[in-house]
Design an enzyme around this catalytic site. Sequence first.
Site, PDB file in Angstrom:
ATOM      1  N   SER A 657      55.984   9.854  48.507  1.00  0.00           N
ATOM      2  CA  SER A 657      56.489   9.963  47.134  1.00  0.00           C
ATOM      3  C   SER A 657      57.126  11.315  46.849  1.00  0.00           C
ATOM      4  CB  SER A 657      55.353   9.718  46.135  1.00  0.00           C
ATOM      5  OG  SER A 657      54.380  10.733  46.225  1.00  0.00           O
ATOM      6  N   LYS A 700      51.213  11.290  37.211  1.00  0.00           N
ATOM      7  CA  LYS A 700      52.072  12.395  37.633  1.00  0.00           C
ATOM      8  C   LYS A 700      52.815  12.995  36.442  1.00  0.00           C
ATOM      9  CE  LYS A 700      52.742  10.634  42.334  1.00  0.00           C
ATOM     10  NZ  LYS A 700      53.697  10.054  43.290  1.00  0.00           N
TER      11      LYS A 700
END
Length: 805
Positions: A657, A700
């Site tokens: 990611s 996040k």
Amino acid sequence: MVQLKLEPSDLFTPCPLDSLAFTSTEELPDAEAIVGQERALEAIGFGLGIRSQGFNLYALGPPGSGRHSIVQQLVRERAATEAVPADYCYIFNFTAPNKPDVLTLPAGRGGELARDMAQLVDELRSVVPEALESDEYRARRQEFEEIFREKQGGAFEELQANAEAQDVRLLRTPAGFAFAPMQQGEVIDPEAYNRLPEAEQKAIEERVEKLQEQLDALIQQMPRWRREMQQQIRALNRDVVMSVVGQLIGELRLKYGELEEVLEYLDLVQTDIVDHADEFGHQEEGMPMLAGMLMGEKEQSAPFMNRYQVNVLIDNGAREGAPVVVLDNPTFQNLVGTVEHQVQLGALITDFTMIRPGALHEANGGYLILDARKLLMQPYAYEGLMRMLRAREVTIESLGQALSLMSTVSLEPERIPLDIKVVLVGDRTLYYLLCQYDEDFNDLFKVAADFDDQMDRIPDNTGRLASYLATFVRRENLRHLDAGGVGRVIEYASRMVSDAEKLSTRFGRIADILREADHRALEAGNGTIGAGDVQGAIDAREQRHARIRERLLESTLRGTLLVSTEGSAVGQINGLSVMQLGEHAFGHPARITARVRMGRGEVVDIEREVELGGPLHSKGVMILSGYLGGRYCQENPLSLQASLVFEQSYGGVDGDSASAAELIALLSALAGLPIRQSLAITGSINQLGQIQPIGGVNEKIEGFFDLCANHEGGLTGDQGVVIPRANVKHLCLRQDVVAAAERGEFHLYAIETADEGLSLFTGLDAGSRDDTGAYPAGTVNQMIETRLTAMAEAAEKRARELSGR
């Protein structure tokens, strides 16, 4: 031009209250069906219905999805409609006492037979001794004994008369019988005997020798006469006992006349009682005197009398429907049963009355529900279960016997036929491991009931979820929820699966939130659970797990962990990671840096070089080389040496990611262009430059938002997060993040390509190739390609210089 900036409405999907046609869950009926598990319900229905061999079930799914409760509910509903199975009893094996026999009886008849046999034994203890002590019995016995004594006495008298006729007397001495010569009717003393002429002594010795032969023959006859007497007494005992027992057994034969197995058993009992009539009322042969002193009369006869008891292993007399057994501690012995022992005078003894059933016996003819993880954690329990299912019969044995670790003689109970449906409940990992490594598992557990962890967020499912909430608060005696409270639970169910278009089916976790919200409503004096109570419970749960998150945030704010939220820098970018601690996850920003120089076309992953990078992260970095070569160096060799690193990373790093962040940092270093530090980015990239979705997007974003909001300068209006456009549908952000976006203080951007990300971070046009195949001057891609071309030319020149030496 594609709009990259997301609207505040894209960040969170609220549950409109006007879509809920009620003001409180008190108005809603109980849920009629299980919510969101149609696939699993169909599989369970099929698995419970089919009776063929091997169609046992494995219910797989995540914790909190209701696997255990749903399976038990459906199994109990099915079992209530099925026939009650038979009773199983262990009885004494009169031929091989160490191998007890099984008696299979209709439900309820096993306990009845056991009570009847116990009553029979009690009656035998009194009736048989009474019969053996009656006057009639004593008279007949004395008659046999008198005949024996007369026969014995007459033989000795005859021998005595014969001896005296020959002047010899038969004497009884402490050493036995002896003959002595007589003279004038008196026994001659040794001195007088020695004065007799030798011829007379010899004649006396010859007569004594013949008489001794007659005495020996007589003595040899006596055991036979005693045996004859004993046989007559035993025959008398049998006749007397038969007259008593025959009546008692006859009553039982009439009662159990339709059960052939019971009739055969009663015949064996009657024969054994008659054969052992002298055992009744007498202390066991060989029993120590101390034991006889310590035990009463009844206890003394118990070891022998136990042989006529019936050990009811399974009594289904009071049951309605088929049995359902949920075994919480599935040890080997709890599954297959055991033979107990008791200590008597320092020795361990056992018999068939000490055989105890296992869960397989209790569930025989019905259903057994086991937790797969607990089963596999118990030594040899899984192997034992599979062996019994394959054989379709239950063998009661100790673990030592099963593993051939014991050679002592013990009971070997007859095996019981097994007709059972086993349901294992566990997670998906265990299921797939068993499928992979145990071929018998696929043969014996052919039905998989896969419990889903999410369902579509559509009006029908939100209505069913509301009905579930109403059912739950009634069952738990909690306060009802108002419409706002239900709406907040629906929104939280979406956040649980990080998808605005889905709802979680992990109702166990939702139930815990409701319990906490009810407690908060109680403390606040609210009559119903509102949105504030639900949100308070959610926040409290997050706060209880927030210690590590707060410590990391504090370290960043104090400058211990270096992350910038303002300004710009070359080859430096804010990446985003997720830390998972149990069921609690949170996001945390991390600085990623890139450095480039002339080299052989390698992108070095420092994390991998020091063995801190996982395979997925290494794969993402290697993809960058393919992207650079295909995008910028189709005609020239890729002549750079690049290094990438997660700064201040002291643990393992895995996942791809961060590959989009690493690419932009690398391109910034190549072009020499500074990039915005007020932005963070997450997303993976492929070799074509497309940005791919990632997990944990909400955590996040919130992690970077918390850093920006708590930083010394606070939110500046320039900060934000860049995410893959494919992740927009997953956004279920906190309300403070949404509020900041509405005020223009924090922004979210969604990109699909690396070029869109470059434009956002550099503020310049990324650039696309024109008809000549060149990038326009002043674009980011033109600067990158120029730098890479220069590196390739310098590398070629360097190679020529080295080859010319």
